[in-house]
Design a protein around this motif. Sequence first.
Motif, short mmCIF file in Angstrom:
data_model
loop_
_atom_site.label_atom_id
_atom_site.label_comp_id
_atom_site.label_asym_id
_atom_site.label_seq_id
_atom_site.Cartn_x
_atom_site.Cartn_y
_atom_site.Cartn_z
N TYR A 421 -8.00 -28.74 -20.83
CA TYR A 421 -7.15 -28.25 -21.91
C TYR A 421 -5.87 -27.69 -21.30
N LEU A 422 -4.78 -27.82 -22.06
CA LEU A 422 -3.52 -27.18 -21.71
C LEU A 422 -3.31 -26.00 -22.65
N ALA A 426 -0.16 -22.64 -29.65
CA ALA A 426 -1.07 -22.87 -30.78
C ALA A 426 -2.53 -22.87 -30.34
N GLY A 427 -2.79 -22.52 -29.09
CA GLY A 427 -4.15 -22.53 -28.57
C GLY A 427 -4.36 -23.68 -27.60
N PRO A 428 -5.56 -23.78 -27.02
CA PRO A 428 -5.83 -24.85 -26.05
C PRO A 428 -5.77 -26.23 -26.71
N VAL A 429 -5.14 -27.19 -26.02
CA VAL A 429 -5.02 -28.56 -26.51
C VAL A 429 -5.79 -29.47 -25.56
N MET A 430 -6.76 -30.19 -26.11
CA MET A 430 -7.60 -31.07 -25.29
C MET A 430 -6.82 -32.30 -24.83
N LEU A 440 2.36 -34.99 -11.49
CA LEU A 440 1.27 -34.49 -12.31
C LEU A 440 1.65 -34.82 -13.75
N ALA A 441 0.74 -35.41 -14.49
CA ALA A 441 1.07 -35.82 -15.85
C ALA A 441 -0.10 -35.49 -16.77
N TYR A 442 0.21 -34.76 -17.83
CA TYR A 442 -0.81 -34.39 -18.83
C TYR A 442 -0.45 -35.02 -20.16
N CYS A 443 -1.48 -35.52 -20.87
CA CYS A 443 -1.27 -36.04 -22.22
C CYS A 443 -2.43 -35.61 -23.09
N SER A 444 -2.14 -35.14 -24.29
CA SER A 444 -3.20 -34.76 -25.22
C SER A 444 -4.00 -35.99 -25.61
N HIS A 495 8.64 -22.67 -13.98
CA HIS A 495 7.90 -22.92 -15.21
C HIS A 495 6.41 -22.91 -14.86
N GLU A 496 5.62 -22.22 -15.67
CA GLU A 496 4.19 -22.10 -15.40
C GLU A 496 3.40 -22.86 -16.46
N PHE A 497 2.34 -23.52 -16.02
CA PHE A 497 1.45 -24.25 -16.91
C PHE A 497 0.02 -23.85 -16.59
N TRP A 498 -0.74 -23.51 -17.63
CA TRP A 498 -2.12 -23.08 -17.44
C TRP A 498 -3.06 -24.14 -18.00
N TYR A 499 -3.95 -24.65 -17.13
CA TYR A 499 -4.95 -25.62 -17.54
C TYR A 499 -6.32 -24.95 -17.46
N MET A 500 -7.22 -25.33 -18.36
CA MET A 500 -8.52 -24.65 -18.45
C MET A 500 -9.57 -25.62 -18.98
N GLY A 501 -10.83 -25.16 -18.99
CA GLY A 501 -11.91 -25.95 -19.57
C GLY A 501 -12.14 -27.27 -18.89
N PHE A 502 -12.00 -27.33 -17.57
CA PHE A 502 -12.18 -28.58 -16.83
C PHE A 502 -13.65 -29.01 -16.83
#
Length: 523
Positions: A421-422, A426-430, A440-444, A495-502
């Motif tokens: 999740y990112l 609006a809250g964590p986005v899966m 590094l590339a993230y996509c919902s 810029h900071e990015f927090w990832y969670m729920g791995f």
Amino acid sequence: MALHKLSPLRSTNYPAVPKYLSRRTKTLKVKMEIREKPRVLCLHGYRTSGQILQKQIGRWPEAVLGKLDLVFLDGPCPARGKSDVEGFYDPPYFEWYYCNEDFTEYYNFEECLAYLEDYMIKHGPFDGLLGFSQGAILSAVLPGMQMEGVALTKVPLIKFLIIVSGTKFGGYKFGLPKLAANAFASPVKLPSLHFIGERDFLKERGIALLESFEDPTVIYHNRGHTVPRLDEKGLETMLGFIEKIEKMQLQEKNQEELCREIRDLKRNIPYTSDSNGDHENGSDRNGKGTVNETRSKKSVRWSEELVMESPSAGAIPSVNAVGGGGAVGGSNPYVASSPPPSYTTSVKKWRKKVGEATRKAEDFAGNTWQHLKTAPSFSDAALGRIAQGTKVLAEGGHEKIFRHTFETVPEEQLHNSFACYLSTSAGPVMGTLYVSTAKLAYCSDNPLSYKVDDKTEWSYYKVVIPLHQLKAVNPSLSRANQAEKYIQVISVDNHEFWYMGFLNYDGAVSCLQDILQSRELSV
């Protein structure tokens, strides 16, 4: 017609869920099961029979035959002329459908489809099809017809094909039954193994058939229009194909097991709420609900600064990034969006295969539990994971999805990908975090909705950080709950990015830190 006996089902239980989880969560354990052999319905050649094909296939070594549950079926139509195998094999002989002398018109084709479906309902389920000659032509066209909803609609999807001396309806030689008109409108996306003979009169058409399949496996041999024996190279290719099918089945079985246990958990686990009387679906006692109410129903409490609510429910959420959070298209240069594909296209792409491989270790069981709890809705998260796993198989793997989703350079290679999740306003986005040799590339996993004037728009949420812009990767644990694990990613412009729920937290940390270290050494 012969039916091999099923081998007994054996199972291996891997370590249970970590002890820190409640007794109710222990049902979510990871099981790796060895299911029965792949069941294959075998369709014989023109004016032969199931028994004849069984004898032809019997030339293959036990190393192959012992891994498949082969079922041989006679065609519905008695042969209307002389058979080429007379004198070699005894009658009776059958055809799957009738045709004129130059194979441009077909009769009894719809009856053939009904006959096959009825047999598969009564004697299935079947995992795949094997066809020779006329049976191969029929086998090749069925997956596309099934996806179009014009054939085999009452039985499970065909998962793989083995085509021996095959071709396809249509072209300059053969006619095209009306129901099969769109069967090859797009490449058939399922595992397929094709036998092509050097002296086969259908050789060129068999090669042309390969173009209608995505990533086909081919065994070339020096024989004619026949079921060939397997030489050393052919045997190796055949066993490799069967291993691919076995892995696919194992993944599907694990997915089914995970779905069952998720349903059990959903029935037994009470969901926490931020407002009295709310239910899991975001409704109040009167059955009414709002977006904000739905968001508040988290069954895990992440740090407030990581999951604070957006001040405007209608806007695209912003990344919680120190030094430039902003909505899509705002001040954060790493955040982007892209429109989703049409619903119809997505369904056709993702419907063919199911499953994403589950992990074996104890840590994974705990990470899975934490991953599902991170979302506002436990059940939505579970279904999201299933849908993403379906997409991975349908698209042909994470590598292809990565290249379809992001702009890449020719020499760029994907190292790994991680479900997570990112953190956003609006809250964590899966979604999925991809780690390549360039970025590094993230996509919902799903498009997010937002308002433009009075119109609702949908867009995938993306974050792309080139490796030369990467400054730090910091793993972090919650002091209150060690199960809550984060990874903080910082760019050179802070810029900071927090990832969670791995699902695979340790693997993600190791991969990201290795990438960072390699970049620093290359500078």
